[in-house]
Design a protein around this motif. Sequence first.
Motif, PDB file in Angstrom:
ATOM      1  N   ASP A 109       0.850  -1.186   0.000  1.00  0.00           N
ATOM      2  CA  ASP A 109       0.000   0.000   0.000  1.00  0.00           C
ATOM      3  C   ASP A 109       0.889   1.240   0.000  1.00  0.00           C
ATOM      4  OD1 ASP A 109      -2.265   1.626   0.161  1.00  0.00           O
ATOM      5  OD2 ASP A 109      -2.118   1.707   2.338  1.00  0.00           O
ATOM      6  N   ASP A 110       0.874   1.947  -1.117  1.00  0.00           N
ATOM      7  CA  ASP A 110       1.783   3.075  -1.336  1.00  0.00           C
ATOM      8  C   ASP A 110       1.114   4.388  -0.932  1.00  0.00           C
ATOM      9  OD1 ASP A 110       3.887   4.659  -2.215  1.00  0.00           O
ATOM     10  OD2 ASP A 110       3.261   4.599  -4.313  1.00  0.00           O
ATOM     11  N   GLY A 111       0.878   4.551   0.364  1.00  0.00           N
ATOM     12  CA  GLY A 111       0.358   5.812   0.878  1.00  0.00           C
ATOM     13  C   GLY A 111      -1.065   6.123   0.455  1.00  0.00           C
ATOM     14  N   SER A 112      -1.910   5.113   0.310  1.00  0.00           N
ATOM     15  CA  SER A 112      -3.293   5.349  -0.100  1.00  0.00           C
ATOM     16  C   SER A 112      -4.055   6.130   0.974  1.00  0.00           C
ATOM     17  CB  SER A 112      -4.008   4.022  -0.371  1.00  0.00           C
ATOM     18  OG  SER A 112      -3.389   3.305  -1.408  1.00  0.00           O
ATOM     19  N   THR A 113      -4.994   6.925   0.520  1.00  0.00           N
ATOM     20  CA  THR A 113      -5.827   7.709   1.451  1.00  0.00           C
ATOM     21  C   THR A 113      -7.316   7.391   1.288  1.00  0.00           C
ATOM     22  OG1 THR A 113      -5.962   9.540  -0.144  1.00  0.00           O
ATOM     23  CG2 THR A 113      -4.167   9.616   1.465  1.00  0.00           C
ATOM     24  N   ASP A 114      -7.646   6.383   0.495  1.00  0.00           N
ATOM     25  CA  ASP A 114      -9.047   6.095   0.185  1.00  0.00           C
ATOM     26  C   ASP A 114      -9.537   4.767   0.741  1.00  0.00           C
ATOM     27  OD1 ASP A 114      -7.643   4.344  -1.375  1.00  0.00           O
ATOM     28  OD2 ASP A 114      -8.736   4.754  -3.235  1.00  0.00           O
ATOM     29  N   GLY A 115      -8.770   4.129   1.612  1.00  0.00           N
ATOM     30  CA  GLY A 115      -9.200   2.861   2.178  1.00  0.00           C
ATOM     31  C   GLY A 115      -8.804   1.648   1.365  1.00  0.00           C
ATOM     32  N   THR A 116      -7.813   1.786   0.496  1.00  0.00           N
ATOM     33  CA  THR A 116      -7.366   0.664  -0.321  1.00  0.00           C
ATOM     34  C   THR A 116      -6.948  -0.533   0.527  1.00  0.00           C
ATOM     35  OG1 THR A 116      -6.678   2.017  -2.213  1.00  0.00           O
ATOM     36  CG2 THR A 116      -5.591  -0.100  -1.938  1.00  0.00           C
ATOM     37  N   ALA A 117      -6.157  -0.296   1.571  1.00  0.00           N
ATOM     38  CA  ALA A 117      -5.651  -1.386   2.405  1.00  0.00           C
ATOM     39  C   ALA A 117      -6.797  -2.110   3.114  1.00  0.00           C
ATOM     40  CB  ALA A 117      -4.650  -0.845   3.414  1.00  0.00           C
ATOM     41  N   VAL A 118      -7.758  -1.362   3.594  1.00  0.00           N
ATOM     42  CA  VAL A 118      -8.902  -1.965   4.288  1.00  0.00           C
ATOM     43  C   VAL A 118      -9.705  -2.839   3.342  1.00  0.00           C
ATOM     44  CG1 VAL A 118     -11.065  -1.480   5.493  1.00  0.00           C
ATOM     45  CG2 VAL A 118      -9.039  -0.101   5.972  1.00  0.00           C
ATOM     46  N   ARG A 119      -9.983  -2.325   2.145  1.00  0.00           N
ATOM     47  CA  ARG A 119     -10.750  -3.095   1.171  1.00  0.00           C
ATOM     48  C   ARG A 119     -10.000  -4.369   0.768  1.00  0.00           C
ATOM     49  NH1 ARG A 119     -14.558  -1.418  -2.488  1.00  0.00           N
ATOM     50  NH2 ARG A 119     -15.167  -0.026  -0.778  1.00  0.00           N
ATOM     51  N   ALA A 120      -8.690  -4.271   0.609  1.00  0.00           N
ATOM     52  CA  ALA A 120      -7.901  -5.447   0.252  1.00  0.00           C
ATOM     53  C   ALA A 120      -7.943  -6.497   1.355  1.00  0.00           C
ATOM     54  CB  ALA A 120      -6.460  -5.039  -0.040  1.00  0.00           C
ATOM     55  N   ALA A 121      -7.803  -6.058   2.591  1.00  0.00           N
ATOM     56  CA  ALA A 121      -7.848  -6.984   3.727  1.00  0.00           C
ATOM     57  C   ALA A 121      -9.213  -7.653   3.828  1.00  0.00           C
ATOM     58  CB  ALA A 121      -7.511  -6.245   5.015  1.00  0.00           C
ATOM     59  N   GLU A 122     -10.270  -6.919   3.555  1.00  0.00           N
ATOM     60  CA  GLU A 122     -11.614  -7.492   3.566  1.00  0.00           C
ATOM     61  C   GLU A 122     -11.748  -8.569   2.501  1.00  0.00           C
ATOM     62  OE1 GLU A 122     -14.067  -3.524   5.141  1.00  0.00           O
ATOM     63  OE2 GLU A 122     -14.087  -4.091   3.014  1.00  0.00           O
ATOM     64  N   ALA A 123     -11.200  -8.303   1.323  1.00  0.00           N
ATOM     65  CA  ALA A 123     -11.286  -9.275   0.227  1.00  0.00           C
ATOM     66  C   ALA A 123     -10.494 -10.539   0.539  1.00  0.00           C
ATOM     67  CB  ALA A 123     -10.784  -8.652  -1.066  1.00  0.00           C
ATOM     68  N   ALA A 124      -9.370 -10.375   1.241  1.00  0.00           N
ATOM     69  CA  ALA A 124      -8.525 -11.529   1.566  1.00  0.00           C
ATOM     70  C   ALA A 124      -9.053 -12.322   2.742  1.00  0.00           C
ATOM     71  CB  ALA A 124      -7.101 -11.055   1.852  1.00  0.00           C
ATOM     72  N   GLY A 125      -9.800 -11.660   3.634  1.00  0.00           N
ATOM     73  CA  GLY A 125     -10.300 -12.336   4.815  1.00  0.00           C
ATOM     74  C   GLY A 125      -9.146 -12.823   5.684  1.00  0.00           C
TER      75      GLY A 125
END
Length: 374
Positions: free
Chosen positions: A74-90
Amino acid sequence: MILAAIATLIWLYLYFLHGHFWHSGPELLPARPVTAPAVDIVIPARDEVETIGAAIASLLAQDYPAPFRVILVDDGSTDGTAVRAAEAAGSDPRFLLVSGATKPAGWSGKLWALDQGVARSGAELLLFTDADITHDPRHLATLVARMGTPERGARLDMVSEMVRLNCESRAERALIPAFVYFFQMLYPFARVNDPLSATAAAAGGTVLIRRAALERIGGIAAMRGALIDDVTLARLVKRGGAIFLGHSGLARSIRPYPHLADTRAMIARTAFTQLRYSAALLALTLIGLALVWLVPPLAVIFGGGWSFVLGLVAYLLAVLSYRPTLRRYGVSGFWSLALPGIALVYMEATLASALRHWRGTGAQWKRRDYGAGP
């Protein structure tokens, strides 16, 4: 008549002698690897909340007969990219989320993120892919199968694919197939895949590379400031090994370009970089594009006698050469008649890229300004 004759000679060369670029091939077909090394999939992501969930889910669903991991940087995202990715991965243990460190001077953001992902990897093979691409479950196995093995005598150091780009809106139907077509013209895939040819290129959406080959060229750091990083990587790898570039039927970009301005901005971002920031190359490119795309239809409309005949021959060769790419994208063949107008859009975007450089603004992407220099 002289200009029409020159244009016709150029098109005779392009159509018959320029690596048959217009064939719009080859395409990787589903396959299973003879041997299946471990693979680490590295995804650099910056503000990709709209697409990252689908991308992660498709990668974790790969039908691959060996261990693999998905490493998202995650390259400094400010839109919740990391959260959405973690949700998809479970709770999938094959998913690793890396919070990117601050980008050092002299690095492009994407390459700095890739370098951090590679540092967390230990697999024999590395797959670099983008955060807006979804993958058929057979994709990873197919890529590894194409890499080959020493036993089968077809060992490659890198396999790359032009993934299927989004092509739904009218603006996309007008410009996206042309983007792929012009890329094929610039880097004929047959020449890229020929170990005796100096032509090298890759498409950054899908790059499978051997760790040994990456280490041989000095790692990601060897091209740390490159804005056209995929082609730069291909050139470095091909100096000491074999590479492959093809089309993908198993991966597609879900990033939309619904408006003409969106695609134009994509082109203008690095067009002048491709010309090595050279005013002379810019002038030659614009003259060449005018000869190839504008002279033939103008000779047909306004010429007579041999000018008309030569212009018609050149124009027909251009139209015929575009048809296979349009078929690949399921777009009507009538769009081939509009190639001169489409080329004008690309010429204007290239000139705009140069003007931006000369004004000191340089390439901009995801809230980053890369300045006016190379």
